[in-house]
Design a protein around this motif. Sequence first.
Motif, PDB file in Angstrom:
ATOM      1  N   VAL A 328       0.807  -1.221   0.000  1.00 35.30           N
ATOM      2  CA  VAL A 328       0.000   0.000   0.000  1.00 35.30           C
ATOM      3  C   VAL A 328       0.843   1.275   0.000  1.00 35.30           C
ATOM      4  N   PRO A 329       1.953   1.364   0.750  1.00 36.44           N
ATOM      5  CA  PRO A 329       2.752   2.599   0.654  1.00 36.44           C
ATOM      6  C   PRO A 329       3.215   2.892  -0.771  1.00 36.44           C
ATOM      7  N   VAL A 330       3.590   1.863  -1.506  1.00 31.83           N
ATOM      8  CA  VAL A 330       4.023   2.065  -2.897  1.00 31.83           C
ATOM      9  C   VAL A 330       2.830   2.463  -3.763  1.00 31.83           C
ATOM     10  N   LEU A 331       1.699   1.797  -3.561  1.00 24.67           N
ATOM     11  CA  LEU A 331       0.510   2.137  -4.347  1.00 24.67           C
ATOM     12  C   LEU A 331       0.072   3.579  -4.097  1.00 24.67           C
ATOM     13  N   ARG A 332       0.100   4.009  -2.850  1.00 24.40           N
ATOM     14  CA  ARG A 332      -0.276   5.398  -2.555  1.00 24.40           C
ATOM     15  C   ARG A 332       0.610   6.368  -3.332  1.00 24.40           C
ATOM     16  N   GLU A 333       1.899   6.109  -3.317  1.00 22.60           N
ATOM     17  CA  GLU A 333       2.842   6.997  -3.986  1.00 22.60           C
ATOM     18  C   GLU A 333       2.661   6.972  -5.497  1.00 22.60           C
ATOM     19  N   GLU A 334       2.519   5.770  -6.055  1.00 26.61           N
ATOM     20  CA  GLU A 334       2.433   5.658  -7.508  1.00 26.61           C
ATOM     21  C   GLU A 334       1.098   6.183  -8.045  1.00 26.61           C
ATOM     22  N   PHE A 335       0.002   5.891  -7.340  1.00 24.39           N
ATOM     23  CA  PHE A 335      -1.295   6.377  -7.804  1.00 24.39           C
ATOM     24  C   PHE A 335      -1.387   7.898  -7.707  1.00 24.39           C
ATOM     25  N   ALA A 336      -0.615   8.504  -6.803  1.00 28.34           N
ATOM     26  CA  ALA A 336      -0.646   9.959  -6.668  1.00 28.34           C
ATOM     27  C   ALA A 336       0.077  10.654  -7.818  1.00 28.34           C
ATOM     28  N   LYS A 337       0.996   9.933  -8.460  1.00 30.03           N
ATOM     29  CA  LYS A 337       1.742  10.534  -9.564  1.00 30.03           C
ATOM     30  C   LYS A 337       0.824  10.767 -10.764  1.00 30.03           C
ATOM     31  N   ASN A 338       0.918  11.960 -11.306  1.00 31.90           N
ATOM     32  CA  ASN A 338       0.182  12.314 -12.525  1.00 31.90           C
ATOM     33  C   ASN A 338      -1.333  12.203 -12.351  1.00 31.90           C
ATOM     34  N   ARG A 339      -1.789  12.231 -11.125  1.00 36.90           N
ATOM     35  CA  ARG A 339      -3.240  12.208 -10.888  1.00 36.90           C
ATOM     36  C   ARG A 339      -3.794  13.597 -11.180  1.00 36.90           C
ATOM     37  N   PRO A 340      -4.718  13.731 -12.115  1.00 38.07           N
ATOM     38  CA  PRO A 340      -5.236  15.061 -12.455  1.00 38.07           C
ATOM     39  C   PRO A 340      -5.816  15.763 -11.232  1.00 38.07           C
ATOM     40  N   ALA A 341      -5.584  17.050 -11.139  1.00 34.55           N
ATOM     41  CA  ALA A 341      -6.058  17.814  -9.981  1.00 34.55           C
ATOM     42  C   ALA A 341      -7.577  17.772  -9.863  1.00 34.55           C
ATOM     43  N   ALA A 342      -8.277  17.577 -10.973  1.00 33.96           N
ATOM     44  CA  ALA A 342      -9.739  17.583 -10.931  1.00 33.96           C
ATOM     45  C   ALA A 342     -10.329  16.300 -10.358  1.00 33.96           C
ATOM     46  N   VAL A 343      -9.526  15.242 -10.284  1.00 37.26           N
ATOM     47  CA  VAL A 343     -10.042  13.975  -9.755  1.00 37.26           C
ATOM     48  C   VAL A 343     -10.239  14.102  -8.256  1.00 37.26           C
ATOM     49  N   PRO A 344     -11.452  13.880  -7.748  1.00 30.24           N
ATOM     50  CA  PRO A 344     -11.695  14.080  -6.315  1.00 30.24           C
ATOM     51  C   PRO A 344     -11.084  12.973  -5.471  1.00 30.24           C
ATOM     52  N   ASP A 345     -10.850  13.315  -4.207  1.00 29.50           N
ATOM     53  CA  ASP A 345     -10.447  12.305  -3.242  1.00 29.50           C
ATOM     54  C   ASP A 345     -11.633  11.415  -2.897  1.00 29.50           C
ATOM     55  N   ALA A 346     -11.359  10.304  -2.240  1.00 32.47           N
ATOM     56  CA  ALA A 346     -12.433   9.435  -1.768  1.00 32.47           C
ATOM     57  C   ALA A 346     -13.268  10.181  -0.729  1.00 32.47           C
ATOM     58  N   PRO A 347     -14.592  10.121  -0.826  1.00 28.27           N
ATOM     59  CA  PRO A 347     -15.425  10.842   0.140  1.00 28.27           C
ATOM     60  C   PRO A 347     -15.322  10.239   1.541  1.00 28.27           C
ATOM     61  N   ASN A 348     -15.424  11.084   2.541  1.00 29.91           N
ATOM     62  CA  ASN A 348     -15.575  10.645   3.924  1.00 29.91           C
ATOM     63  C   ASN A 348     -16.508  11.623   4.626  1.00 29.91           C
ATOM     64  N   HIS A 349     -16.782  11.361   5.892  1.00 28.79           N
ATOM     65  CA  HIS A 349     -17.767  12.204   6.588  1.00 28.79           C
ATOM     66  C   HIS A 349     -17.318  13.663   6.635  1.00 28.79           C
ATOM     67  N   ALA A 350     -16.042  13.886   6.902  1.00 27.59           N
ATOM     68  CA  ALA A 350     -15.550  15.261   7.008  1.00 27.59           C
ATOM     69  C   ALA A 350     -15.699  16.003   5.687  1.00 27.59           C
ATOM     70  N   SER A 351     -15.363  15.352   4.569  1.00 31.05           N
ATOM     71  CA  SER A 351     -15.473  16.040   3.281  1.00 31.05           C
ATOM     72  C   SER A 351     -16.930  16.279   2.888  1.00 31.05           C
ATOM     73  N   LEU A 352     -17.788  15.325   3.206  1.00 30.93           N
ATOM     74  CA  LEU A 352     -19.212  15.500   2.894  1.00 30.93           C
ATOM     75  C   LEU A 352     -19.812  16.618   3.747  1.00 30.93           C
ATOM     76  N   LEU A 353     -19.402  16.698   5.012  1.00 30.01           N
ATOM     77  CA  LEU A 353     -19.890  17.773   5.877  1.00 30.01           C
ATOM     78  C   LEU A 353     -19.394  19.112   5.363  1.00 30.01           C
ATOM     79  N   ALA A 354     -18.127  19.188   4.983  1.00 32.62           N
ATOM     80  CA  ALA A 354     -17.584  20.455   4.476  1.00 32.62           C
ATOM     81  C   ALA A 354     -18.315  20.901   3.224  1.00 32.62           C
ATOM     82  N   ALA A 355     -18.716  19.941   2.377  1.00 30.24           N
ATOM     83  CA  ALA A 355     -19.427  20.302   1.142  1.00 30.24           C
ATOM     84  C   ALA A 355     -20.767  20.931   1.441  1.00 30.24           C
ATOM     85  N   THR A 356     -21.409  20.561   2.538  1.00 29.27           N
ATOM     86  CA  THR A 356     -22.704  21.152   2.884  1.00 29.27           C
ATOM     87  C   THR A 356     -22.563  22.566   3.428  1.00 29.27           C
TER      88      THR A 356
END
Length: 358
Positions: A328-356
């Motif tokens: 997983v540490p390698v996957l986190r690093e590699e998947f973060a490379k070249n990830r378009p800025a527009a692609v959202p992060d995985a939702p969680n309670h904090a992000s959903l609350l902030a969106a409201t």
Amino acid sequence: MQFGIFTVGDVTPDPTTGRAPTEHERIKAMVTLAVHAEEVGLDVFATGEHHNPPFVPSSPTTMLGWIAARTERLILSTSTTLITTDDPVKIAEDFAMLQHLADGRVDLMLGRGNTGPVYPWFGKDIRDGIPLAVENYALLRRLWREESVDWEGEFRTPLRGFTSTPRPLDDVPPFVWHGSIRSPEIAEQAAYYGDGFFANNIFWPKDHFQKLIGLYRRRFEHYGHGTAEQALVGLGGQVFMRPNSQDAVREFRPYFDNAPVYGHGPSLEEFTRDTPLTVGSPDQVIEKTLKFREYFGDYQRQLFLVDHAGLPLNTALEQLDLLGEKVVPVLREEFAKNRPAAVPDAPNHASLLAATQN
């Protein structure tokens, strides 16, 4: 991205010893796996829902509530909540209660399951599977978002001025993933509401899931929730690892050959060639998992199955150690490379609350 594990909770004899765990042992083992998932740095634990042998997780929120008391950071989810046969009123109340107990560390995956007889056990007709999924979820959404609900549909008794209790934590319903192995209607449903779509990604070749995920992404954009690349995608996968790939294949073969879901069919070599199953070294798991982005685009959640087919608890825990330390540490690093800025992060309670609040 979020990384985690999911379990189907099967009680399967270990083919190397002939011994099957008791239901009590299997349930306790699932809890142990969840706690250890947090200890090794994973983000999510998800349990299936089944009401028939050889499976034990008939009450996911009971198990997840128990795990919530033993963890601090882990997101608690389901790998199937049976939207077709569970009462949407009970789903609304159970998961809102779990939200409060877990301080918001909750989401769920809705699906129809893979056990046909479950329908008559709960008074439903399997021929109504898709209409049940559509109608029950429409009601579930309203129960979480409206204080007083008037409802009349085809498959349950009407509601008049009904209030589901408790209300969702912070008035933010749990995030919903719609899971499907084969149904474009479910991909359409996820896209219509702007929810997540989770592809099981275990039993079928990539071409099959490319079609479903591609449909979901196009329809997500069609309904105005964002661009296709901003759609919220989760993937499953199964791994078995040892530092040496030959040792992994040799050790896992008897478990694969006798597995209740895919045993006695294609060979292990055919299955690892044609499906996402990876049996080998951590480097091989990393290599194959990174290819998922080539097939399906940037995505938000990756869950691994590590405890199926009679694998002993200690062996499953060793898989978690390898995931947490080597993979997983390698996957986190590699998947973060070249990830378009527009692609959202995985939702969680904090992000959903902030969106409201924006």
